[in-house]
Write a protein that holds these residues in place. Structure first.
Motif, short mmCIF file in Angstrom:
data_model
loop_
_atom_site.label_atom_id
_atom_site.label_comp_id
_atom_site.label_asym_id
_atom_site.label_seq_id
_atom_site.Cartn_x
_atom_site.Cartn_y
_atom_site.Cartn_z
N GLU A 77 -3.20 6.52 61.33
CA GLU A 77 -3.05 6.40 59.95
C GLU A 77 -4.82 6.76 59.05
OE1 GLU A 77 -2.81 2.72 56.67
OE2 GLU A 77 -4.21 2.76 58.77
N HIS A 78 -4.58 7.41 58.11
CA HIS A 78 -5.58 8.54 57.89
C HIS A 78 -5.87 8.41 56.52
CE1 HIS A 78 -6.06 11.81 60.53
NE2 HIS A 78 -4.59 12.24 60.95
N PRO A 79 -7.09 7.51 56.48
CA PRO A 79 -7.99 6.79 54.97
C PRO A 79 -8.05 8.15 53.53
CG PRO A 79 -9.77 8.12 56.30
CD PRO A 79 -8.62 8.35 57.08
N MET A 80 -6.76 7.54 53.02
CA MET A 80 -6.66 8.61 51.70
C MET A 80 -7.08 8.13 50.74
SD MET A 80 -2.28 8.66 52.06
CE MET A 80 -1.78 6.91 52.28
N GLU A 81 -7.46 7.28 50.26
CA GLU A 81 -8.45 7.03 50.05
C GLU A 81 -9.27 7.47 49.93
OE1 GLU A 81 -9.71 3.60 52.92
OE2 GLU A 81 -7.91 4.42 52.71
N ARG A 82 -10.00 7.51 50.58
CA ARG A 82 -11.24 8.60 51.08
C ARG A 82 -11.84 9.63 50.54
NH1 ARG A 82 -13.66 6.57 56.97
NH2 ARG A 82 -13.23 3.32 56.24
N LEU A 83 -12.98 10.26 50.06
CA LEU A 83 -13.11 11.68 50.07
C LEU A 83 -12.34 12.54 50.81
CD1 LEU A 83 -14.25 13.91 48.08
CD2 LEU A 83 -16.31 13.27 49.59
N THR A 84 -12.87 12.37 52.15
CA THR A 84 -10.97 13.54 52.79
C THR A 84 -11.29 12.23 53.52
OG1 THR A 84 -11.78 14.84 54.74
CG2 THR A 84 -13.83 13.67 54.47
N MET A 85 -9.96 12.76 54.67
CA MET A 85 -8.84 12.13 55.20
C MET A 85 -9.40 11.91 57.12
SD MET A 85 -4.94 12.38 53.46
CE MET A 85 -5.45 13.84 53.26
N HIS A 86 -9.57 13.31 56.71
CA HIS A 86 -10.64 14.45 57.81
C HIS A 86 -10.95 13.21 58.56
CE1 HIS A 86 -12.57 17.29 60.81
NE2 HIS A 86 -11.30 17.82 60.63
N LYS A 87 -11.32 13.57 60.39
CA LYS A 87 -11.69 12.25 61.07
C LYS A 87 -12.68 12.63 61.38
CE LYS A 87 -11.31 15.15 64.92
NZ LYS A 87 -10.62 15.40 66.98
N VAL A 88 -13.77 13.45 60.43
CA VAL A 88 -14.85 13.86 60.00
C VAL A 88 -15.58 11.84 59.81
CG1 VAL A 88 -15.34 14.59 58.27
CG2 VAL A 88 -17.26 14.49 59.18
N SER A 89 -15.33 11.18 59.08
CA SER A 89 -14.69 10.07 58.51
C SER A 89 -15.41 9.16 58.94
CB SER A 89 -14.49 9.81 56.90
OG SER A 89 -13.13 9.09 57.34
N TYR A 90 -14.49 9.21 59.89
CA TYR A 90 -14.27 7.69 60.62
C TYR A 90 -14.62 8.27 62.26
CZ TYR A 90 -9.37 9.44 61.99
OH TYR A 90 -8.33 10.25 62.09
N ARG A 91 -15.04 9.19 62.34
CA ARG A 91 -15.10 9.72 63.77
C ARG A 91 -16.02 10.63 64.09
NH1 ARG A 91 -9.86 9.03 66.31
NH2 ARG A 91 -9.64 11.52 66.09
N PRO A 92 -17.49 10.28 63.25
CA PRO A 92 -18.83 11.22 62.49
C PRO A 92 -18.78 11.67 63.66
CG PRO A 92 -19.24 9.34 61.18
CD PRO A 92 -17.39 9.31 62.05
#
Length: 215
Positions: A77-92
């Motif tokens: 599941e990607h975080p569609m509600e965030r600025l970006t759905m890319h994993k940079v937001s949850y696995r920076p």
């Protein structure tokens, strides 16, 4: 299941292909994990098997399940509600020093476990989405995308998956759920196999409901 030294039984140890990747996985007796299967935080019940290239995370799989190749259980599941759905937001941490994993997002994923009942058949290339529950005896068609929970003994297919038909009439399905053959001791399953092969479902129930183990 109870321990047994019955010489009719093969080695009860799970069979794991050397290319499989398992982390935090609990395998039942006679379970089988095929070529290049990837499992993370998954329980697999007795006699269940996963064919080649399947993947699963945060899931509980019952006994006697048949899972075909290229199945994905609890798809990311990607975080569609965030600025970006890319994993940079949850696995920076994969891109920047001094940035850790987003444990909140991981906890969100972990909370949406997939639960698969006993005697479920999942066809080639099917995708099971987060938090879905699949009832005992259900069938998931090849390449289905399952976004909603599936009732016991129901056949679903398509993208998104929809009900095709029940495997059996409701009265038969109810009796099968009460029979719960997947919980029988191994010697009883061994004894029942010729009847499983030769009797109609109605005749099987008529014979075994009366002298099932524990009755």
């Amino acid at each position: 299941m109870a321990e047994t030294n019955d010489p009719r039984l093969m080695n009860e140890q799970p069979r794991i292909h050397p290319t499989a990747q398992l982390k935090g996985v609990k395998l039942g007796k006679y379970a089988e994990v095929g070529e290049r299967v990837i499992l993370r935080d998954v329980t697999v019940g007795d006699f269940s098997y996963l064919e080649r290239h399947s993947e699963g995370i945060y899931a509980d799989i019952g006994r006697f399940c048949s899972i075909a190749a290229n199945v994905r259980i609890n798809a990311l599941e990607h975080p569609m509600e965030r600025l970006t759905m890319h994993k940079v937001s949850y696995r920076p941490n994969e891109y920047f020093r001094f940035q850790g994993i987003d444990n909140g997002f991981r906890a969100r994923r972990q909370a949406k476990r997939v639960r698969i009942g006993h005697d479920v058949w999942i066809g080639h290339g099917a995708v099971i989405m987060p938090a879905v529950e699949i009832g005992h005896g259900a069938v998931i068609g090849a390449n289905a995308v399952v976004t909603r929970s599936v009732e016991p003994y129901m056949i679903v297919a398509g993208s998104p998956a929809r009900m095709i038909r029940p495997r059996f009439p409701q009265a038969i399905a109810t009796r099968l759920l009460e029979l719960a053959w997947w919980d029988w001791p191994l010697d009883s399953i061994f004894e029942a196999i010729p009847d499983i092969q030769s009797l109609s479902i109605e005749d099987f129930l008529a014979k075994w409901e009366g002298h099932r183990p524990g009755s």
